[in-house]
Scaffold this active site. Structure first.
Site, PDB file in Angstrom:
ATOM      1  N   SER A 129       0.997  -1.156  -0.023  1.00 12.07           N
ATOM      2  CA  SER A 129      -0.006  -0.229   0.145  1.00 12.07           C
ATOM      3  C   SER A 129       0.994   1.336   0.197  1.00 12.07           C
ATOM      4  O   SER A 129       1.922   1.397   0.392  1.00 12.07           O
ATOM      5  CB  SER A 129      -0.838   0.123   1.770  1.00 12.07           C
ATOM      6  N   SER A 161       3.877  -2.058   7.639  1.00 11.34           N
ATOM      7  CA  SER A 161       2.562  -3.636   9.711  1.00 11.34           C
ATOM      8  C   SER A 161       4.073  -3.834  10.055  1.00 11.34           C
ATOM      9  O   SER A 161       4.731  -4.980   9.490  1.00 11.34           O
ATOM     10  CB  SER A 161       1.801  -5.041   9.554  1.00 11.34           C
ATOM     11  N   GLU A 244      -3.248 -14.594   1.386  1.00  8.14           N
ATOM     12  CA  GLU A 244      -3.644 -14.060   2.711  1.00  8.14           C
ATOM     13  C   GLU A 244      -4.746 -14.262   2.933  1.00  8.14           C
ATOM     14  O   GLU A 244      -5.855 -14.304   3.860  1.00  8.14           O
ATOM     15  CB  GLU A 244      -3.164 -12.880   2.061  1.00  8.14           C
TER      16      GLU A 244
END
Length: 378
Positions: A129, A161, A244
């Site tokens: 992102s 993250s 994912e």
């Protein structure tokens, strides 16, 4: 599909349950932004590896056990039943970096990285992102320019993250600015300690730095770090997202089922279950959790037959994030002020605000379901 009928699986489950009873850490995971978080997660994964419980369905040549995905699911079920620590900062490494390398990486990349992941040595993050490329990931602008035998990376990523604790990242960059937005992208392995990488943690609403913004200032990465090939990154990224949204995060889905059962037990013990409104909401949540378990088994069955994950994995993810929202709201309503003392509901209440946004908003997911599963027009 029923997982409990085979004598082999029953023995496997009992072996897993016994090991977990003897090895699950007694101390809670540190709630800080210091190195002890990485140390705790690394020690837990190292203990699993040494006990023979890491990478159950990964090939033995890379440190796994070479068993089937069914055994992997049994292990996940026992993990959540034992209230064992989650993957923590190794979520990306186990959930999709490793699986992506398994199906798209070179032999050299697999031989180097997969054993380190399984041993709890190298946590990974995901650099997908960007500030202007979230759900519309193909609009990303971070550049990768070929210079001799290196790629020179310039740009930024956001919502990365655990980047502050990670050694490597899966990075998606634009290598052909003249190609259409879904083409000209490259998936590469980024050493997060290279010169020019600037990691800036972002404190979330719960007071913890789950995510980071990462800047790349002419970072030089060897071409040997490219996974698959230059300009074929969108295809590789689809493998990552399939992991994912597919079997890669089955443990987190199965955990929701355990949480529903805990709430039911609490409501029964406190007399709240006699309230028809509470009982109805808990029944709805338990039915949804049972449906989620069926979806998980369906994914395992599909993978066992050798079929590639399809667009239906998006439907499963959309269902999962909606259940997360429903469950945390229900928990707070039932527990009231008691939720402040009953870990982890207060933190989940804050963190799960991001569930319908992270990994593609639920509205984008519903569009994908409509177009690719139901055949509706754009």
């Amino acid at each position: 599909m029923e997982l409990d009928t085979s004598p082999h699986l029953k023995d496997f489950r009992e072996e897993a349950r016994t090991w977990l009873e003897e090895n699950v850490p007694g101390e809670r995971r540190p709630e800080s932004d210091g190195p002890e978080v990485r140390e705790y997660d690394a020690e837990w994964h190292r203990r699993q590896y040494e006990g023979g419980w890491a990478g159950i369905d990964w090939e033995p040549e890379y440190g796994g056990r070479g068993l089937s995905l069914i055994e992997q699911v049994v292990w996940y079920e026992e993990l959540v039943r034992a209230k064992a620590p989650g993957r923590g900062i190794f979520s990306v490494a186990f959930g999709h970096a490793g699986p992506t390398l398994i199906v798209r990486g070179s032999e050299q990349q697999k031989a180097f990285h997969l054993p380190k992941i399984l041993k709890g040595e190298t946590p990974w993050c995901q650099g997908f992102s960007e500030p202007d490329a979230g759900s519309d990931l193909a609009s990303l602008r971070t550049r990768g320019v070929v210079d001799g035998d290196e790629l020179v990376i310039t740009g930024s990523k956001i919502w990365t993250s655990y980047a502050q604790w990670c050694d490597y990242g899966e990075l998606l960059v634009r290598t052909d600015p003249d190609a259409s937005k879904h083409k000209g992208l490259t998936w590469l392995i980024m050493d997060m300690r290279l010169p020019g990488v600037d990691i800036r943690p972002i404190t979330s609403i719960d007071g913890w730095p789950h995510n980071c913004e990462v800047f790349y200032d002419e970072v030089r990465v060897p071409l040997t770090s490219v996974v698959d090939r230059i300009d074929n990154g969108w295809s590789v990224a689809m493998s990552t997202l399939a992991a994912e949204r597919g079997p890669g995060f089955l443990d987190q889905r199965l955990e929701l089922i355990v949480m529903v059962d805990e709430l039911i037990d609490h409501a029964r013990g406190t007399g709240l279950l006699r309230d028809d409104a509470v009982a109805d909401r808990l029944a709805d949540a338990r039915a949804a959790a049972a449906a989620l378990r069926s979806m998980a088994y369906y994914q395992v069955s599909t993978a066992k037959k050798g079929e590639s994950p399809g667009a239906e994995t998006t439907a499963i993810r959309a269902f999962t994030v909606q259940l997360q929202e429903q469950l945390t709201r229900l928990a707070i309503d039932i527990l009231g002020a008691g939720a402040l003392e009953w870990h982890p509901w207060t933190r989940r209440w804050l963190v799960d605000f991001a569930a319908p946004i992270a990994g593609g908003t639920k509205d984008i997911l519903k569009n994908i379901i409509g177009e690719r599963v139901q055949g509706l027009p754009r």
